[in-house]
Design a protein around this motif. Structure first.
Motif, PDB file in Angstrom:
ATOM      1  N   TYR A 155       0.833  -1.203   0.000  1.00 13.19           N
ATOM      2  CA  TYR A 155       0.000   0.000   0.000  1.00 13.19           C
ATOM      3  C   TYR A 155       0.873   1.262   0.000  1.00 13.19           C
ATOM      4  CZ  TYR A 155      -4.690  -1.989   0.908  1.00 13.19           C
ATOM      5  OH  TYR A 155      -5.897  -2.621   0.806  1.00 13.19           O
ATOM      6  N   GLY A 156       1.884   1.281   0.890  1.00 12.53           N
ATOM      7  CA  GLY A 156       2.768   2.440   0.951  1.00 12.53           C
ATOM      8  C   GLY A 156       3.497   2.669  -0.361  1.00 12.53           C
ATOM      9  N   THR A 157       3.961   1.586  -0.991  1.00 13.75           N
ATOM     10  CA  THR A 157       4.649   1.694  -2.285  1.00 13.75           C
ATOM     11  C   THR A 157       3.719   2.251  -3.349  1.00 13.75           C
ATOM     12  OG1 THR A 157       6.088  -0.173  -1.728  1.00 13.75           O
ATOM     13  CG2 THR A 157       5.885   0.385  -4.055  1.00 13.75           C
ATOM     14  N   MET A 158       2.476   1.770  -3.381  1.00 20.13           N
ATOM     15  CA  MET A 158       1.516   2.215  -4.391  1.00 20.13           C
ATOM     16  C   MET A 158       1.179   3.694  -4.221  1.00 20.13           C
ATOM     17  SD  MET A 158      -0.854  -1.210  -4.205  1.00 20.13           S
ATOM     18  CE  MET A 158      -2.051  -0.869  -5.483  1.00 20.13           C
ATOM     19  N   TYR A 159       1.026   4.140  -2.983  1.00 18.58           N
ATOM     20  CA  TYR A 159       0.767   5.561  -2.735  1.00 18.58           C
ATOM     21  C   TYR A 159       1.946   6.416  -3.219  1.00 18.58           C
ATOM     22  CZ  TYR A 159      -3.563   5.769   0.007  1.00 18.58           C
ATOM     23  OH  TYR A 159      -4.881   5.769   0.405  1.00 18.58           O
ATOM     24  N   THR A 160       3.162   5.974  -2.886  1.00 18.21           N
ATOM     25  CA  THR A 160       4.347   6.746  -3.256  1.00 18.21           C
ATOM     26  C   THR A 160       4.488   6.860  -4.769  1.00 18.21           C
ATOM     27  OG1 THR A 160       5.465   6.026  -1.227  1.00 18.21           O
ATOM     28  CG2 THR A 160       6.854   6.889  -3.003  1.00 18.21           C
ATOM     29  N   VAL A 161       4.332   5.731  -5.467  1.00 21.11           N
ATOM     30  CA  VAL A 161       4.480   5.723  -6.923  1.00 21.11           C
ATOM     31  C   VAL A 161       3.375   6.544  -7.579  1.00 21.11           C
ATOM     32  CG1 VAL A 161       4.397   4.262  -8.974  1.00 21.11           C
ATOM     33  CG2 VAL A 161       5.760   3.568  -6.998  1.00 21.11           C
ATOM     34  N   ALA A 162       2.128   6.368  -7.132  1.00 13.48           N
ATOM     35  CA  ALA A 162       1.019   7.118  -7.722  1.00 13.48           C
ATOM     36  C   ALA A 162       1.221   8.612  -7.552  1.00 13.48           C
ATOM     37  CB  ALA A 162      -0.303   6.677  -7.090  1.00 13.48           C
ATOM     38  N   THR A 163       1.714   9.020  -6.393  1.00 13.41           N
ATOM     39  CA  THR A 163       1.972  10.438  -6.158  1.00 13.41           C
ATOM     40  C   THR A 163       3.059  10.954  -7.092  1.00 13.41           C
ATOM     41  OG1 THR A 163       1.342  10.174  -3.826  1.00 13.41           O
ATOM     42  CG2 THR A 163       2.615  12.140  -4.408  1.00 13.41           C
ATOM     43  N   ALA A 164       4.134  10.178  -7.254  1.00 13.43           N
ATOM     44  CA  ALA A 164       5.228  10.589  -8.135  1.00 13.43           C
ATOM     45  C   ALA A 164       4.797  10.638  -9.599  1.00 13.43           C
ATOM     46  CB  ALA A 164       6.412   9.646  -7.959  1.00 13.43           C
ATOM     47  N   LEU A 165       3.821   9.802  -9.985  1.00 14.35           N
ATOM     48  CA  LEU A 165       3.332   9.781 -11.366  1.00 14.35           C
ATOM     49  C   LEU A 165       2.206  10.783 -11.618  1.00 14.35           C
ATOM     50  CD1 LEU A 165       3.227   5.931 -12.063  1.00 14.35           C
ATOM     51  CD2 LEU A 165       4.730   7.594 -13.151  1.00 14.35           C
ATOM     52  N   GLY A 166       1.751  11.428 -10.554  1.00 15.23           N
ATOM     53  CA  GLY A 166       0.649  12.366 -10.703  1.00 15.23           C
ATOM     54  C   GLY A 166      -0.687  11.688 -10.912  1.00 15.23           C
ATOM     55  N   LEU A 167      -0.912  10.550 -10.238  1.00 15.21           N
ATOM     56  CA  LEU A 167      -2.165   9.810 -10.339  1.00 15.21           C
ATOM     57  C   LEU A 167      -2.967   9.950  -9.049  1.00 15.21           C
ATOM     58  CD1 LEU A 167      -0.789   6.561 -12.042  1.00 15.21           C
ATOM     59  CD2 LEU A 167      -1.755   8.604 -13.134  1.00 15.21           C
ATOM     60  N   ALA A 168      -4.186   9.432  -9.070  1.00 15.34           N
ATOM     61  CA  ALA A 168      -5.089   9.530  -7.918  1.00 15.34           C
ATOM     62  C   ALA A 168      -5.193   8.174  -7.228  1.00 15.34           C
ATOM     63  CB  ALA A 168      -6.465  10.000  -8.368  1.00 15.34           C
ATOM     64  N   PRO A 169      -4.535   7.985  -6.056  1.00 12.47           N
ATOM     65  CA  PRO A 169      -4.575   6.700  -5.352  1.00 12.47           C
ATOM     66  C   PRO A 169      -5.519   6.732  -4.160  1.00 12.47           C
ATOM     67  CG  PRO A 169      -2.715   7.972  -4.542  1.00 12.47           C
ATOM     68  CD  PRO A 169      -3.492   8.873  -5.482  1.00 12.47           C
ATOM     69  N   CYS A 170      -6.079   5.577  -3.817  1.00 18.81           N
ATOM     70  CA  CYS A 170      -6.871   5.468  -2.588  1.00 18.81           C
ATOM     71  C   CYS A 170      -6.977   4.008  -2.164  1.00 18.81           C
ATOM     72  CB  CYS A 170      -8.270   6.048  -2.789  1.00 18.81           C
ATOM     73  SG  CYS A 170      -9.295   5.984  -1.292  1.00 18.81           S
ATOM     74  N   ALA A 171      -6.368   3.669  -1.030  1.00 27.01           N
ATOM     75  CA  ALA A 171      -6.491   2.322  -0.471  1.00 27.01           C
ATOM     76  C   ALA A 171      -7.844   2.172   0.200  1.00 27.01           C
ATOM     77  CB  ALA A 171      -5.372   2.069   0.530  1.00 27.01           C
ATOM     78  N   LEU A 172      -8.417   0.984   0.121  1.00 29.08           N
ATOM     79  CA  LEU A 172      -9.707   0.705   0.740  1.00 29.08           C
ATOM     80  C   LEU A 172      -9.516  -0.213   1.944  1.00 29.08           C
ATOM     81  CD1 LEU A 172     -11.864   0.108  -2.465  1.00 29.08           C
ATOM     82  CD2 LEU A 172     -11.545   2.236  -1.185  1.00 29.08           C
ATOM     83  N   GLY A 173     -10.395  -0.073   2.907  1.00 31.80           N
ATOM     84  CA  GLY A 173     -10.257  -0.858   4.131  1.00 31.80           C
ATOM     85  C   GLY A 173     -11.013  -2.162   4.127  1.00 31.80           C
ATOM     86  N   LEU A 174     -11.796  -2.427   3.075  1.00 31.10           N
ATOM     87  CA  LEU A 174     -12.649  -3.611   3.100  1.00 31.10           C
ATOM     88  C   LEU A 174     -12.930  -4.083   1.682  1.00 31.10           C
ATOM     89  CD1 LEU A 174     -14.092  -5.239   5.344  1.00 31.10           C
ATOM     90  CD2 LEU A 174     -16.141  -3.889   4.881  1.00 31.10           C
ATOM     91  N   GLY A 175     -13.040  -5.396   1.529  1.00 31.41           N
ATOM     92  CA  GLY A 175     -13.387  -5.984   0.247  1.00 31.41           C
ATOM     93  C   GLY A 175     -14.025  -7.346   0.465  1.00 31.41           C
ATOM     94  N   ASP A 176     -14.556  -7.921  -0.593  1.00 38.43           N
ATOM     95  CA  ASP A 176     -15.293  -9.186  -0.506  1.00 38.43           C
ATOM     96  C   ASP A 176     -14.464 -10.300  -1.146  1.00 38.43           C
ATOM     97  OD1 ASP A 176     -17.098 -11.361  -0.865  1.00 38.43           O
ATOM     98  OD2 ASP A 176     -18.804  -9.976  -0.842  1.00 38.43           O
ATOM     99  N   SER A 177     -13.886 -11.168  -0.308  1.00 27.84           N
ATOM    100  CA  SER A 177     -13.032 -12.248  -0.808  1.00 27.84           C
ATOM    101  C   SER A 177     -13.833 -13.330  -1.517  1.00 27.84           C
ATOM    102  CB  SER A 177     -12.226 -12.859   0.350  1.00 27.84           C
ATOM    103  OG  SER A 177     -11.365 -11.901   0.919  1.00 27.84           O
ATOM    104  N   ASP A 178     -15.094 -13.515  -1.146  1.00 26.94           N
ATOM    105  CA  ASP A 178     -15.931 -14.512  -1.826  1.00 26.94           C
ATOM    106  C   ASP A 178     -16.259 -14.082  -3.245  1.00 26.94           C
ATOM    107  OD1 ASP A 178     -16.642 -16.938  -0.256  1.00 26.94           O
ATOM    108  OD2 ASP A 178     -17.183 -15.453   1.243  1.00 26.94           O
TER     109      ASP A 178
END
Length: 460
Positions: A412-435
């Motif tokens: 997650y930290g890597t994705m935020y850092t890279v997205a920021t450096a590329l000028g993209l819009a990142p957002c990690a989510l706290g929940l998802g459906d594994s089923d």
């Protein structure tokens, strides 16, 4: 009370080393403890007979020394306690010298209740049940139906009564040990803590059962199983490969290799200061070039090597034991140059493999991400991070899932850092459906399951 060493090893048989499961420092202190104990009696033996022999051999300091030595064994999970020589219906395993000492103090159960975190579960050994609690510094092994009934009654009632409180009911040795061990090890709390206030329990209201259980089981201190890099599954099967190379792709898309100047020329400080979750995407959507740069910078394999039968890779982010268990799936809603659908990223060849075209289940997962982001953003791309569980559990005992979650946090930290450096819009989510993920991809829930979700889009 009768004492046993782990695995039934008697102290004099030092060639049958009871210290094999502990470290070298603990081994030396345990060996020193074993000598005087073996000098007075063989185990299993009753505490009374050991104390008597120690008194005769060493004088009034003998029993004091004996209990100190037994405390060392308890601290290393090598001391097992049963009610008597023939009754093995309940065995108590203390984890600390203080628990061993507390076991012999008179117990007052008035105003005490069983912790809401206590649980009874099957052991890996057939016919045995474990009675444990993440608050406790000890656990029980239950081997009889009668004692299971006793534990069940205590669990349901959340109260443990002293023997004298129920004179009409005969208390056997196993139940007496059960009650004494529960109080000594920390299964019991003040009765008022077993009540609820405003719908929340008063006992550690900040902890839910599954969270505290995982925390205690994946750390040292409150469990007795082996933990760490034991390579526990090595005798059963070889390690999983470094990555998944799927043969069932509808289509394969080679992604463009980013140019060195594709990353904005920002300092580390500037990236860290400007990093934030962005829940609004530009109208034009992502380009395949932007997505390729993001995936290459975050996940592309930089190197590979082999040690024995185990394959390793080097990637832009760290991973526990170099396991790199996380696979990347993309639910593409709006990327110029890519058809809408579900894709898997190949980190070795920097390519996407299409698994499914646009379908109802994929849209349901995108809808879930929209709700998880407080209904502020429908993602251009939803990245689903799935763990190949066996890639971690093949090596680690007791801490595999905790390691997977740590790996996820680093990514997650890597994705935020890279997205920021590329000028993209990142957002990690706290929940998802594994089923839903399992049904969408056709991947077995227990073999490879989603553990994290991350929205990515073009920045306004």
């Amino acid at each position: 009370m009768w004492l046993h060493l782990a695995n039934g090893h008697a102290p004099p048989a030092l060639h049958q080393d009871p210290t094999a499961s502990v470290g070298e420092a603990a081994r030396r202190s345990i060996e020193r403890a074993l000598v005087p104990i073996s000098d007075v009696a063989n185990l299993p033996a009753s505490v009374f007979s050991l104390e008597k022999a120690a008194l005769e051999r060493y004088g009034h300091m003998g029993p004091v020394m004996l209990h100190a030595y037994l405390g060392v064994l308890a601290s290393n999970r090598l001391l097992h306690v049963s009610a008597d020589e023939t009754d093995a219906s309940v065995t108590f395993i203390p984890y600390a010298a203080s628990v061993w000492e507390e076991l012999f103090r008179k117990k007052d159960f008035s105003g005490r209740s069983l912790s809401r975190f206590a649980l009874l579960r099957p052991s890996s050994e057939a016919g045995h049940l474990l009675f444990e609690c993440p608050r406790a510094h000890g656990h029980f092994v239950i081997r009889s139906c009668e004692q299971v009934k006793n534990v069940g009654e205590i669990l349901l009632a959340r109260r443990a009564c002293a023997p004298e409180a129920s004179p009409e009911r005969k208390i056997d040795g196993g139940q007496a040990l059960l009650l004494a061990g529960m109080q000594a090890a920390g299964f019991m709390v003040d009765a008022e803590d077993s009540e609820s206030t405003l719908g929340l329990p008063r006992e550690l209201p900040q902890w839910e059962f599954h969270d505290l259980y995982l925390h205690s089981r994946s750390r040292l201190g409150r469990q007795s199983d082996q933990i760490g890099g034991t390579y526990r599954m090595a005798p059963l099967q070889p390690p999983d490969p470094i990555a998944v190379f799927r043969r069932d792709h509808i289509a394969s898309i080679a992604l463009p290799i980013p140019s060195p100047d594709s990353l904005r020329q920002l300092t580390v400080g500037e990236v860290m200061d400007s990093r934030c979750s962005v829940r609004k995407h530009a109208a034009g959507g992502l380009s395949i070039s932007q997505l390729g740069s993001f995936l290459h910078s975050c996940f592309f394999v930089r190197g590979m090597w082999k040690s024995g039968e185990i394959e390793f890779t080097r990637r832009p982010y760290p991973s526990g034991g170099a396991s790199y268990d996380l696979e990347v799936y993309l639910l593409v809603s709006r990327v110029a140059g890519l058809a809408v659908g579900t894709y898997h990223y190949d980190p070795v060849h920097h390519a996407l493999g299409m698994l499914t075209p646009d379908n109802e289940l994929m849209r349901a997962m995108l809808d879930d991400s929209y709700r998880a982001s407080a209904e502020t953003c429908y993602p251009d791309v939803l990245l689903v991070l799935a763990s190949r569980f066996r890639r971690v559990s093949w090596k680690y005992s007791g801490m595999a899932y905790a390691t997977i979650l740590k790996n996820l946090g680093v990514v997650y930290g890597t994705m935020y850092t890279v997205a920021t450096a590329l000028g993209l819009a990142p957002c990690a989510l706290g929940l998802g459906d594994s089923d839903k993920f399992s049904r969408l991809t056709g991947i077995d829930y227990y073999e490879e399951g989603s553990v994290g979700e991350f929205m990515l889009g073009a920045l306004n």
